[in-house]
Design a protein around this motif. Structure first.
Motif, short mmCIF file in Angstrom:
data_model
loop_
_atom_site.label_atom_id
_atom_site.label_comp_id
_atom_site.label_asym_id
_atom_site.label_seq_id
_atom_site.Cartn_x
_atom_site.Cartn_y
_atom_site.Cartn_z
N ALA A 194 -11.34 37.12 57.38
CA ALA A 194 -10.89 38.51 57.51
C ALA A 194 -9.97 38.66 58.72
CB ALA A 194 -12.10 39.44 57.66
N ALA A 195 -10.33 37.98 59.82
CA ALA A 195 -9.47 38.02 61.01
C ALA A 195 -8.13 37.35 60.72
CB ALA A 195 -10.17 37.33 62.18
N LEU A 196 -8.17 36.25 60.00
CA LEU A 196 -6.96 35.53 59.65
C LEU A 196 -6.06 36.39 58.75
CD1 LEU A 196 -5.76 32.73 60.22
CD2 LEU A 196 -6.81 31.92 58.11
N ASP A 197 -6.66 37.04 57.77
CA ASP A 197 -5.89 37.90 56.88
C ASP A 197 -5.27 39.07 57.63
OD1 ASP A 197 -6.46 36.31 54.73
OD2 ASP A 197 -8.16 37.54 54.02
N TYR A 198 -6.01 39.62 58.60
CA TYR A 198 -5.50 40.74 59.38
C TYR A 198 -4.23 40.33 60.14
CZ TYR A 198 -5.00 43.97 63.30
OH TYR A 198 -4.49 44.84 64.23
N LEU A 199 -4.27 39.17 60.80
CA LEU A 199 -3.11 38.71 61.57
C LEU A 199 -1.94 38.33 60.66
CD1 LEU A 199 -4.83 36.55 64.34
CD2 LEU A 199 -4.01 38.91 64.48
N LYS A 200 -2.25 37.81 59.48
CA LYS A 200 -1.18 37.51 58.52
C LYS A 200 -0.41 38.77 58.14
CE LYS A 200 -3.30 33.61 56.04
NZ LYS A 200 -3.86 33.22 54.71
N GLN A 201 -1.16 39.82 57.85
CA GLN A 201 -0.53 41.07 57.42
C GLN A 201 0.14 41.79 58.60
OE1 GLN A 201 -3.43 43.44 55.33
NE2 GLN A 201 -4.03 41.75 53.99
N ARG A 202 -0.51 41.74 59.75
CA ARG A 202 0.01 42.46 60.92
C ARG A 202 1.32 41.85 61.41
NH1 ARG A 202 2.21 44.37 64.42
NH2 ARG A 202 1.52 45.41 66.33
N PHE A 203 1.43 40.53 61.38
CA PHE A 203 2.61 39.85 61.95
C PHE A 203 3.42 39.05 60.93
CE2 PHE A 203 -0.35 40.32 65.54
CZ PHE A 203 0.47 40.96 66.44
N TRP A 204 3.09 39.17 59.65
CA TRP A 204 3.76 38.36 58.63
C TRP A 204 3.70 36.88 59.02
CZ3 TRP A 204 8.89 41.46 57.48
CH2 TRP A 204 8.54 42.72 56.99
N TRP A 205 2.54 36.48 59.43
CA TRP A 205 2.34 35.14 59.98
C TRP A 205 1.91 34.19 58.88
CZ3 TRP A 205 -2.65 33.38 62.72
CH2 TRP A 205 -2.46 32.12 63.33
N ARG A 206 2.41 32.95 58.94
CA ARG A 206 2.00 31.90 58.02
C ARG A 206 1.30 30.79 58.81
NH1 ARG A 206 7.41 31.16 54.21
NH2 ARG A 206 7.44 33.31 53.35
N PRO A 207 0.01 30.95 59.01
CA PRO A 207 -0.72 29.96 59.82
C PRO A 207 -0.91 28.65 59.09
CG PRO A 207 -2.25 31.52 58.86
CD PRO A 207 -0.87 32.01 58.51
N LYS A 208 -1.23 27.62 59.85
CA LYS A 208 -1.50 26.31 59.27
C LYS A 208 -2.89 26.32 58.61
CE LYS A 208 1.42 23.83 62.53
NZ LYS A 208 1.50 22.78 63.57
N PRO A 209 -3.08 25.57 57.54
CA PRO A 209 -4.35 25.62 56.78
C PRO A 209 -5.58 25.31 57.60
CG PRO A 209 -2.64 24.45 55.55
CD PRO A 209 -2.08 24.69 56.91
N HIS A 210 -5.47 24.44 58.62
CA HIS A 210 -6.68 24.02 59.34
C HIS A 210 -7.31 25.15 60.15
CE1 HIS A 210 -3.74 23.64 62.66
NE2 HIS A 210 -4.80 23.86 63.43
N LEU A 211 -6.63 26.28 60.31
CA LEU A 211 -7.18 27.37 61.11
C LEU A 211 -8.26 28.16 60.39
CD1 LEU A 211 -3.92 28.81 62.72
CD2 LEU A 211 -5.77 27.60 63.89
N SER A 212 -8.41 27.95 59.10
CA SER A 212 -9.37 28.74 58.32
C SER A 212 -10.80 28.56 58.83
CB SER A 212 -9.30 28.36 56.84
OG SER A 212 -9.56 26.97 56.68
N GLY A 213 -11.10 27.47 59.49
CA GLY A 213 -12.46 27.25 59.99
C GLY A 213 -12.61 27.52 61.47
#
Length: 270
Positions: free
Chosen positions: A114-133
């Motif tokens: 949920a935190a990851l999704d929030y930052l994706k939407q807030r900043f149009w960010w494309r994080p690296k896959p390993h951050l999910s954990g």
């Protein structure tokens, strides 16, 4: 709607109304446009930081035969402006970190996704896959590091690179970069801001009022509220600029007390 847009349009119109070949207009158009874009970035950064009352300062050292006390002041204002956009970016990110929405995700038992999704939407960010954990703190630090790195490759280059490219700043190996205008930049300022001819000290005042360029004593006092260094330093700086403009054929002294900056091109009055 912003005053920076109006100022840019006014300068474009002033140049486009010149009675000079179209190809010759490209150089001053490039330099003046670059200056306005630099000022826009500085202004937006100051707005983000809440520092708009101070205004931006660009202390121009007109190239002397040897280093002067003004060099350090010029380099100081250059460095401050160069770092301003990065400071604004970091401030924006920290503001988001302290926002109610992020604190709610951080303090609750909400899934990390949920935190990851929030930052994706807030900043149009494309994080690296390993951050999910990762934890929310590590995710936010990853966002911050990514943003600062990208900033350095894009907007972070506007002030340092464009200042040099338009002739507003000079570079010297072992010395660094500071505000020191070249002849082409000075010519662009004259043909953009001077309609026909203008008294020299009024010309210096106009450069400060319109672009924040500090050359003489009066402009330094307005910018700082006091003289940041010895008065003679600014007096000599203004005298060197007068000599430069005279050499370029852009200034004429009619008497000991009367010097005029002259625009070599006429404006089309149609």
């Amino acid at each position: 709607e912003r005053p920076e847009y109006d100022a840019l349009a006014e300068d474009w119109l002033a140049l486009l109304q010149m009675e000079m070949p179209g190809a010759s207009l490209l150089d001053p158009l490039m330099r003046i446009t670059g200056l306005h874009l630099i000022l826009y970035v500085l202004r937006r950064a100051q707005e983000e930081l809440g520092e708009t009352k101070e205004g931006h300062r660009l202390v121009l050292e007109v190239a002397p035969l040897r280093k002067t006390l003004l060099f350090d002041l010029s380099r100081e204002t250059y460095d401050a402006n160069r770092n301003l956009p990065k400071r604004a970016l970091e401030s924006n990110l920290e503001h988001s970190r302290s926002s109610e929405a992020w604190q709610r995700l951080h303090s609750s038992n909400a899934p990390v996704e949920a935190a990851l999704d929030y930052l994706k939407q807030r900043f149009w960010w494309r994080p690296k896959p390993h951050l999910s954990g990762s934890s929310p703190d590590k995710i936010f630090e990853a966002l911050k590091n990514s943003a600062i790195k990208r900033h350095g490759q894009h907007i972070g280059k506007v002030v340092p690179e464009w200042s040099y490219e338009i002739g507003l700043a000079a570079r010297r190996r072992g010395v660094g970069t500071w505000y020191s205008p070249n002849d082409a930049f000075l010519k662009a300022l004259v043909i953009t801001t001077v309609h026909d001819r203008e008294e020299y000290h009024r010309f210096l005042a106009r450069l400060y009022e319109r672009y924040g360029l500090i050359i003489g004593v009066t402009e330094a006092e307005h910018a700082y509220g006091h003289l940041p260094t010895d008065e003679r330093v600014f007096v000599n700086n203004a005298a060197r600029l007068e000599q430069r403009l005279r050499t370029l054929g852009l200034l004429h002294r009619l008497s000991d007390d009367c010097a005029y900056v002259q625009n070599p091109f006429k404006r089309d009055r149609q």
